[in-house]
Design a protein around this motif. Structure first.
Motif, PDB file in Angstrom:
ATOM      1  N   ARG A 100      16.116 -39.080 110.040  1.00 52.23           N
ATOM      2  CA  ARG A 100      16.592 -39.759 111.259  1.00 52.23           C
ATOM      3  C   ARG A 100      17.058 -41.184 111.008  1.00 52.23           C
ATOM      4  NH1 ARG A 100      13.123 -37.483 116.352  1.00 52.23           N
ATOM      5  NH2 ARG A 100      12.814 -35.389 115.572  1.00 52.23           N
ATOM      6  N   SER A 101      17.511 -41.471 109.806  1.00 53.74           N
ATOM      7  CA  SER A 101      18.122 -42.769 109.471  1.00 53.74           C
ATOM      8  C   SER A 101      17.170 -43.931 109.717  1.00 53.74           C
ATOM      9  CB  SER A 101      19.410 -42.973 110.285  1.00 53.74           C
ATOM     10  OG  SER A 101      20.240 -41.833 110.246  1.00 53.74           O
ATOM     11  N   GLN A 102      15.852 -43.684 109.605  1.00 49.62           N
ATOM     12  CA  GLN A 102      14.864 -44.682 110.020  1.00 49.62           C
ATOM     13  C   GLN A 102      14.654 -45.808 109.025  1.00 49.62           C
ATOM     14  OE1 GLN A 102      10.682 -43.209 109.749  1.00 49.62           O
ATOM     15  NE2 GLN A 102      11.632 -41.251 109.248  1.00 49.62           N
ATOM     16  N   LYS A 103      15.157 -45.689 107.783  1.00 46.53           N
ATOM     17  CA  LYS A 103      14.880 -46.707 106.768  1.00 46.53           C
ATOM     18  C   LYS A 103      16.100 -47.559 106.420  1.00 46.53           C
ATOM     19  CE  LYS A 103      10.582 -45.415 106.140  1.00 46.53           C
ATOM     20  NZ  LYS A 103      10.144 -44.763 104.911  1.00 46.53           N
ATOM     21  N   ILE A 104      17.130 -47.527 107.267  1.00 41.25           N
ATOM     22  CA  ILE A 104      18.301 -48.366 107.038  1.00 41.25           C
ATOM     23  C   ILE A 104      18.597 -49.167 108.304  1.00 41.25           C
ATOM     24  CG2 ILE A 104      19.302 -46.831 105.313  1.00 41.25           C
ATOM     25  CD1 ILE A 104      21.170 -45.747 107.428  1.00 41.25           C
ATOM     26  N   ALA A 105      19.261 -50.285 108.129  1.00 34.31           N
ATOM     27  CA  ALA A 105      19.686 -51.101 109.269  1.00 34.31           C
ATOM     28  C   ALA A 105      21.041 -50.584 109.745  1.00 34.31           C
ATOM     29  CB  ALA A 105      19.777 -52.569 108.871  1.00 34.31           C
ATOM     30  N   ILE A 106      21.105 -50.114 110.991  1.00 39.39           N
ATOM     31  CA  ILE A 106      22.347 -49.600 111.564  1.00 39.39           C
ATOM     32  C   ILE A 106      22.817 -50.586 112.628  1.00 39.39           C
ATOM     33  CG2 ILE A 106      23.433 -47.732 112.840  1.00 39.39           C
ATOM     34  CD1 ILE A 106      21.519 -45.801 111.594  1.00 39.39           C
ATOM     35  N   MET A 107      24.053 -51.060 112.459  1.00 37.13           N
ATOM     36  CA  MET A 107      24.584 -52.094 113.334  1.00 37.13           C
ATOM     37  C   MET A 107      25.936 -51.676 113.902  1.00 37.13           C
ATOM     38  SD  MET A 107      23.738 -55.394 110.917  1.00 37.13           S
ATOM     39  CE  MET A 107      24.622 -54.689 109.538  1.00 37.13           C
ATOM     40  N   GLU A 108      26.302 -52.304 115.001  1.00 35.95           N
ATOM     41  CA  GLU A 108      27.656 -52.205 115.544  1.00 35.95           C
ATOM     42  C   GLU A 108      28.166 -53.619 115.752  1.00 35.95           C
ATOM     43  OE1 GLU A 108      28.722 -49.186 118.549  1.00 35.95           O
ATOM     44  OE2 GLU A 108      29.498 -50.857 119.760  1.00 35.95           O
ATOM     45  N   ASP A 109      29.241 -53.950 115.072  1.00 34.56           N
ATOM     46  CA  ASP A 109      29.806 -55.301 115.118  1.00 34.56           C
ATOM     47  C   ASP A 109      28.756 -56.355 114.778  1.00 34.56           C
ATOM     48  OD1 ASP A 109      32.270 -54.267 115.792  1.00 34.56           O
ATOM     49  OD2 ASP A 109      31.970 -54.502 117.942  1.00 34.56           O
ATOM     50  N   GLY A 110      27.920 -56.038 113.772  1.00 33.64           N
ATOM     51  CA  GLY A 110      26.932 -56.998 113.299  1.00 33.64           C
ATOM     52  C   GLY A 110      25.677 -57.099 114.128  1.00 33.64           C
ATOM     53  N   VAL A 111      25.494 -56.197 115.112  1.00 32.07           N
ATOM     54  CA  VAL A 111      24.332 -56.219 116.000  1.00 32.07           C
ATOM     55  C   VAL A 111      23.569 -54.911 115.847  1.00 32.07           C
ATOM     56  CG1 VAL A 111      23.610 -56.179 118.424  1.00 32.07           C
ATOM     57  CG2 VAL A 111      25.343 -57.804 117.675  1.00 32.07           C
ATOM     58  N   LEU A 112      22.236 -54.984 115.785  1.00 28.94           N
ATOM     59  CA  LEU A 112      21.421 -53.770 115.719  1.00 28.94           C
ATOM     60  C   LEU A 112      21.739 -52.863 116.900  1.00 28.94           C
ATOM     61  CD1 LEU A 112      17.946 -55.298 114.728  1.00 28.94           C
ATOM     62  CD2 LEU A 112      19.507 -54.019 113.250  1.00 28.94           C
ATOM     63  N   HIS A 146      20.274 -58.386 106.593  1.00 28.64           N
ATOM     64  CA  HIS A 146      20.452 -57.447 107.701  1.00 28.64           C
ATOM     65  C   HIS A 146      19.209 -56.578 107.857  1.00 28.64           C
ATOM     66  CE1 HIS A 146      24.628 -58.666 107.664  1.00 28.64           C
ATOM     67  NE2 HIS A 146      24.688 -58.365 106.377  1.00 28.64           N
ATOM     68  N   GLY A 147      18.152 -57.126 108.417  1.00 24.28           N
ATOM     69  CA  GLY A 147      16.898 -56.392 108.584  1.00 24.28           C
ATOM     70  C   GLY A 147      16.857 -55.656 109.914  1.00 24.28           C
ATOM     71  N   PRO A 148      15.700 -55.051 110.253  1.00 24.88           N
ATOM     72  CA  PRO A 148      14.431 -55.181 109.533  1.00 24.88           C
ATOM     73  C   PRO A 148      14.284 -54.231 108.345  1.00 24.88           C
ATOM     74  CG  PRO A 148      14.087 -53.835 111.475  1.00 24.88           C
ATOM     75  CD  PRO A 148      15.525 -54.296 111.525  1.00 24.88           C
ATOM     76  N   HIS A 149      15.058 -53.141 108.317  1.00 28.10           N
ATOM     77  CA  HIS A 149      14.888 -52.129 107.278  1.00 28.10           C
ATOM     78  C   HIS A 149      15.855 -52.433 106.132  1.00 28.10           C
ATOM     79  CE1 HIS A 149      12.477 -49.889 110.184  1.00 28.10           C
ATOM     80  NE2 HIS A 149      13.442 -50.121 111.055  1.00 28.10           N
ATOM     81  N   THR A 150      15.315 -52.944 105.031  1.00 36.84           N
ATOM     82  CA  THR A 150      16.162 -53.374 103.921  1.00 36.84           C
ATOM     83  C   THR A 150      15.852 -52.623 102.626  1.00 36.84           C
ATOM     84  OG1 THR A 150      14.623 -55.164 103.350  1.00 36.84           O
ATOM     85  CG2 THR A 150      16.393 -55.685 104.898  1.00 36.84           C
ATOM     86  N   VAL A 151      14.971 -51.608 102.663  1.00 33.18           N
ATOM     87  CA  VAL A 151      14.635 -50.902 101.423  1.00 33.18           C
ATOM     88  C   VAL A 151      15.839 -50.157 100.861  1.00 33.18           C
ATOM     89  CG1 VAL A 151      12.162 -50.664 101.858  1.00 33.18           C
ATOM     90  CG2 VAL A 151      13.754 -48.969 102.797  1.00 33.18           C
ATOM     91  N   GLY A 152      16.770 -49.730 101.744  1.00 32.11           N
ATOM     92  CA  GLY A 152      17.957 -49.015 101.274  1.00 32.11           C
ATOM     93  C   GLY A 152      19.225 -49.827 101.397  1.00 32.11           C
ATOM     94  N   GLY A 153      19.496 -50.322 102.584  1.00 29.94           N
ATOM     95  CA  GLY A 153      20.730 -51.065 102.811  1.00 29.94           C
ATOM     96  C   GLY A 153      21.081 -51.086 104.276  1.00 29.94           C
ATOM     97  N   ALA A 154      22.341 -51.358 104.565  1.00 28.12           N
ATOM     98  CA  ALA A 154      22.803 -51.518 105.937  1.00 28.12           C
ATOM     99  C   ALA A 154      24.112 -50.767 106.139  1.00 28.12           C
ATOM    100  CB  ALA A 154      22.989 -53.002 106.268  1.00 28.12           C
ATOM    101  N   VAL A 155      24.278 -50.219 107.351  1.00 32.40           N
ATOM    102  CA  VAL A 155      25.535 -49.606 107.766  1.00 32.40           C
ATOM    103  C   VAL A 155      26.003 -50.343 109.009  1.00 32.40           C
ATOM    104  CG1 VAL A 155      26.691 -47.516 108.558  1.00 32.40           C
ATOM    105  CG2 VAL A 155      24.884 -47.346 106.838  1.00 32.40           C
ATOM    106  N   ASN A 156      27.227 -50.836 108.969  1.00 33.77           N
ATOM    107  CA  ASN A 156      27.798 -51.569 110.099  1.00 33.77           C
ATOM    108  C   ASN A 156      29.024 -50.829 110.611  1.00 33.77           C
ATOM    109  OD1 ASN A 156      28.121 -53.771 111.938  1.00 33.77           O
ATOM    110  ND2 ASN A 156      29.730 -54.604 110.625  1.00 33.77           N
ATOM    111  N   PHE A 157      29.006 -50.476 111.894  1.00 30.74           N
ATOM    112  CA  PHE A 157      30.149 -49.843 112.540  1.00 30.74           C
ATOM    113  C   PHE A 157      30.972 -50.928 113.220  1.00 30.74           C
ATOM    114  CE2 PHE A 157      26.816 -46.619 112.431  1.00 30.74           C
ATOM    115  CZ  PHE A 157      27.487 -45.554 111.855  1.00 30.74           C
TER     116      PHE A 157
END
Length: 723
Positions: A100-112, A146-157
């Motif tokens: 469920r994508s729980q360990k990555i930071a998912i953002m839209e336009d730089g916002v969680l 780009h936290g809080p989940h930084t163990v893997g990385g970040a996805v920004n839409f």
């Protein structure tokens, strides 16, 4: 750590203009509006860390509506499919759990953007990909900010920017299995302001066949508005307001198939799933303000609010007896239960024959503000780009999982009329404060990025049925260092190290948050017609964290478990080439490949069903050893023909190190997609798309309950016209 001094630190960093002023050839002033992580493909080549940009051109090539397909072009990203259309994404990065994508930071336009990234990080959510302008994936040390989940990385839409010129556009698609997509966009500039309105609807009647007949499809709607104001004056500044609403109505189920039924009819759905229905609504309001104080200092402020409501009525097992997952994995041992699920026999009055249909009703609220300051200039002969930011965030979730019993009677689900109350009724909330400071230093051929992030998290969990409340507090300091060396105009090397973090849920007391030390190192070679990148990565998890879901048996939903030390290593390879065959014909190739290996470093017995009995050296579940994608695009005049093959090796679904086929596992697969495009002037695009052209059928997962198929062959015709 006191919050006032931290805020003062950010303000001080923003206020200090670096000596020497900004010079265009060394430290160009950044854009005013900050919504992107990477920015462009050229920027991705010089990031002191590994970053990938899937831009509008790439998104348009196959017009994917499934995020799993989009991210297949990004190395180091793992996807576990669930519904075939990408409505319920499971995304992991470099070994971080894809659940469920729980360990990555998912953002839209730089916002969680996820429903409650602290209080309920495992909540399903993904923006409608068709309304997204670009997708950015950031890994390595640069992900620390780009936290809080930084163990893997970040996805920004990145959503579509408000255009500078008038726009009127309509985009229509239709295909088999009742697939349809209608999008429209209208934009107009008005002196110092401009606005953009986008609307869309897409859906399908479904590709699965429900025994006895019935709907298995979905429909989604979205309406978005952006308003931009540039007041002018001595300082460049920009205010953008974004409002959005989206909803979904889907006849989607957790219930899959027993393997032997999948082998005969992979697109089948059992009669017990006939009441399945997922309904959701999502509203957001984002405000973004940026100002260039002078040539070397920029300030950016964001305010955001999201509200997500969902109800999912679905089969959750039997009122008593074996777990549903056990029934579907070993149907020979549970002949009566599998016959009831298929609707082949009728229920008796005993609880073991009564099917549990639970409505998981949840509401999520998110609000926050974040402030960023960026200063550029020359100090000691080096160009600096110093950035400091602070974020105040609050999110919460309310759950009410209401259970009802149904008898199977002549293939129909009939309510037993018994009031059974709620399985779970609780509230969780989190207040989080985060601050980061980073500096990108460029001197000659070297670029060094140093940064540190601090998170202070206070959470609470209240069990409303038991009348119990638990409070928790966590804090972490996550430093990172990345180095990029441009040895020649074409060849460069990179290396980096950072500390990854994924917080435990609110109210957790007996588990520790997930922390890791992550390393990467690699080489890049780039010319105008050729690009190659090879990056190795290593992640040393000091403490793995697992979360129980409603589809897991033997634990309570939301319960957390520690898995001790785990080591993950791998390699990512990216290649791109463009060949000019004639003056009028060009050919492009694009290849991505990821190799991964993992090992638990301790032996233990866990109540978390996704782990169970773990022996030292066991590999992690849901981490395929090989994944990759290769594509080719032939361009001549206004015609384009594209083909892409994406594949994945067999994947463990439980820990192990011996023959993968001896345990629970998902199939390996190769899927071929085709596209033919023709442009008519600058106004019209016509496309014919074939997904899974060879009609490959594979078990992509046995979760949540039983074998689940990939999407079969799809045929789609598309017309896009700008007025």
């Amino acid at each position: 750590m006191a919050r006032v001094p931290l805020l003062a630190l950010v303000t001080a960093t923003a206020a200090i203009a670096l000596p020497g002023g900004a010079q265009e050839d060394t430290a160009a002033a950044p854009q005013i509006e900050e919504v992107v992580v990477i920015g462009s493909r050229q920027d991705a080549d010089t990031v002191a860390g590994s970053g990938t940009l899937v831009d509008q051109e790439a998104l348009e090539q196959f017009d994917y509506v499934d995020l799993n397909q989009v991210l297949s072009a990004v190395p180091g990203v793992y996807m576990r499919e669930e519904d075939g259309f990408g409505l319920r994404p499971n995304i992991g990065i470099r070994g971080a759990s894809a659940e469920r994508s729980q360990k990555i930071a998912i953002m839209e336009d730089g916002v969680l953007i996820t429903p409650a990234p602290y209080s309920a990080p495992a909540a399903y959510y993904v923006p409608n990909i068709s309304r997204i302008h670009a997708v950015e994936v950031l890994k390595g040390p640069a992900a620390v900010r780009h936290g809080p989940h930084t163990v893997g990385g970040a996805v920004n839409f990145v959503t579509r920017p408000v255009p500078e010129a008038r726009l009127a556009e309509i985009d229509l698609s239709a295909g088999n299995h009742g697939f349809h997509k209608v999008q429209a966009a209208f934009a107009r500039p008005l002196e110092t302001t401009a606005y953009l309105v986008e609307a869309m609807r897409y859906g399908s009647t479904g590709f699965k066949d429900l025994d006895g007949g019935g709907d298995t499809g979905f429909v989604r709607h979205a309406l978005d508005m952006k308003w931009r104001w540039e007041p002018g004056g001595e300082r460049d500044q920009q205010l953008t307001v974004k409002l959005g609403y989206a909803d979904e109505d889907a006849d989607e189920t957790y219930l899959g198939l027993a393997d032997r039924d999948f082998d005969r009819t992979p697109l089948r759905r059992y009669r017990a799933s006939q009441l399945a229905r997922f309904q959701s609504s999502h509203a957001l309001a984002h405000v973004n303000y940026g100002i260039a104080v002078n040539d070397s200092l920029r300030l950016n402020a964001k305010g955001y609010w999201n509200r997500f409501d969902r109800q999912w009525n679905k089969v959750d097992g039997f009122m008593s007896g074996p777990a549903l997952q056990s029934v579907l994995i070993r149907p020979g041992n549970y002949a009566r239960q599998i016959q009831l699920l298929r609707g082949e026999i009728d229920s008796t009055a005993i609880d073991a024959d009564i099917i549990d249909v639970t409505n998981n009703d949840r509401s999520f609220d998110v609000s926050g503000v974040q402030l960023t300051a960026t200063a550029t200039g020359i100090l000691g002969g080096s160009a600096h780009r110093a950035t400091a930011g602070v974020r105040l965030h609050r999110d919460q979730v309310d759950r009410d999982h209401r259970r009802r019993g149904y008898r199977m009677a002549s293939g129909n689900m009939i309510s037993d009329g018994i009031e059974r109350g709620s399985k779970a009724r609780n509230h969780a909330d989190t207040d989080a404060y985060a601050v980061f400071v980073a500096d990108e230093i460029t001197r000659g051929d070297w670029r060094v990025t140093m940064g540190v992030r601090y998170e202070d998290i206070a959470g609470a969990f209240e069990d409303l049925r038991a009348g119990v409340r638990r409070d928790s507090a966590q804090s972490v300091v996550s430093p990172g260092l990345g180095v990029h060396w441009q040895t020649t105009p074409r060849l460069s090397f990179l290396a980096g190290v950072y500390r990854g973090f994924s917080p435990a849920g609110p109210g957790s007391r007996d588990v520790d948050p997930e922390q890791s030390v992550n390393l990467e190192y690699g080489v890049r070679f780039a010319t105008p017609s050729l690009r190659f990148e090879a990056i190795g990565f290593f992640s040393d998890y000091e403490n793995l964290l697992g979360r129980c879901r409603v589809s897991d048996s033997g634990c309570q939903a939301g319960e957390e478990f520690n898995g001790g030390r785990v080591e993950i290593a791998g390699a990512e390879i990216v290649g791109w080439a463009r060949l000019l065959l004639t003056q009028a014909v060009a050919l492009e190739f694009d290849v991505t490949y990821t190799y991964s290996e993992s090992a638990f470093q301790t032996s233990f017995l866990s109540q978390f069903p996704q782990w169970g009995l773990v022996r030292r050296g066991d590999e992690l579940p849901y981490l395929p050893e090989h994944i990759g994608r290769a594509s080719a695009k032939l361009m001549t005049g206004r015609w384009e023909a594209s083909a892409a093959v994406r594949g994945q090796a067999q994947m463990r679904e439980e820990p192990g190190y011996e023959n993968l086929e001896d345990g629970l596992h998902a199939d390996g697969f190769l899927v071929l997609d085709l596209a033919l495009s023709r442009r008519f002037g600058d106004a019209m695009l016509v496309q014919f798309l074939v997904g899974n052209a060879t009609d490959e059928a594979a078990i992509v997962s046995h979760r949540p309950f039983g074998a689940r198929p990939n999407r079969p062959r799809s045929l789609v015709a598309r017309i896009k016209y700008a007025f």
